[in-house]
Design a protein around this motif. Sequence first.
Motif: not given
Length: 390
Positions: A15, A21, A25, A44, A48-49, A51-52, A56
């Motif tokens: 992370n 990250k 975006n 994903r 982790k970023h 993956s979010s 969605d």
Amino acid sequence: MMKRVKRSKKRDERNVKDPFKKLPNDLNVEILMKMPPRSIARLRFASKHLSSIILDKEFTKLYMTRSSTQPRHLISVHRGGSNMQMQGFHSLSQDHASFSNHDKVSYKLDPYLPYEFTPPVRGLICGRKGTKMIVGNPSTGQFVSLPKVKTRRQEILSVFGYDPVNDVYKVLCMTVVTKRSNMSRGGGDVVPWEDIMSEEHQVITVGAKQKWRMVECKHPHRHYSGHQGICRDGVMYYLASYKQKRSLMSFDLSSDEFNVTKLPEDQMLQQYGSLTNHTGKITISSHAYNSNLDLWVLEDANKEVWTKVAAVIPPVSDLLGWLHTILFRFWGILRTGEMIFAPLLSRNPFFFICYDPKDKKVREIAINGIGDDSDTIQVFFDHVESCMIL
């Protein structure tokens, strides 16, 4: 006393070191939009970023909107054999289709379990073998098993579709039961006969709390288990025998209501008519032996108004320019107006042809590496790729 769970250092380090990250975006979304679905599914686990973003629903819809402008051919191949069963999907661009320009995903199946797939809907596809069913994304190779169909009978028709009102995918399954009855014969004799009707109608919503539930049908009919149904705008359609005549049945996925539409009084349509994958309107085709192809287009379901369009198709030997004894099956019509014909039996290499009746042009599309005698092949088109994670 509650036991404290130690967090994985590797996960924490991942992370902290996640490079995505640090990016805006919008840039992350732009990067993902340029990737094929299988790469997105793998990412994903790497970020982790990301993956979010991938999980969605808004990103899934955005990706599908882009994919809908780039429809593809989808070839389902089940490879038999004594050692290993494999299910593969080949995805080809409809604009630039060639055996060297396609994506391929595959996964291992249960031994000796070739699934028969329904036409894909919004990127997902449903397969069934007996009472066992799976739903998955052929572009990512991710498939999940559904609960077994609640029935002891094997003559099953399953239709896969999308309910836009509730934003969910659903499967409709029907099984038949044979009822003993009596009928009068000349001379006053009464003899028993068998009345075969679709009795069990079940629906399941694809999701975490999936469960089959019975639904009521007020129109007694017999489905044709050898045919396939299609889904359009939240309504499933399939052909069935209703009051001893071939009719078009429909099932509204949001209201759970069945309806029936009468077919025109045409002998060929009543005997050989089959639902055709034709973008826009519900179409039933009947292909005569003399190469005439009749297309019956449903203009108004409430008023049962049909329009007949007849097309004369030259022999395939004339289209391809070489003699052969191959039997071809009509598979449907692309949004471009081209007609798809594929061999009834598997060949190596497997090929199919696209015929434009307006310009009298033909394209032959071959895929190397599939087409052995042990292969079971299904052809779908106007397939929209999805990055949806199940």
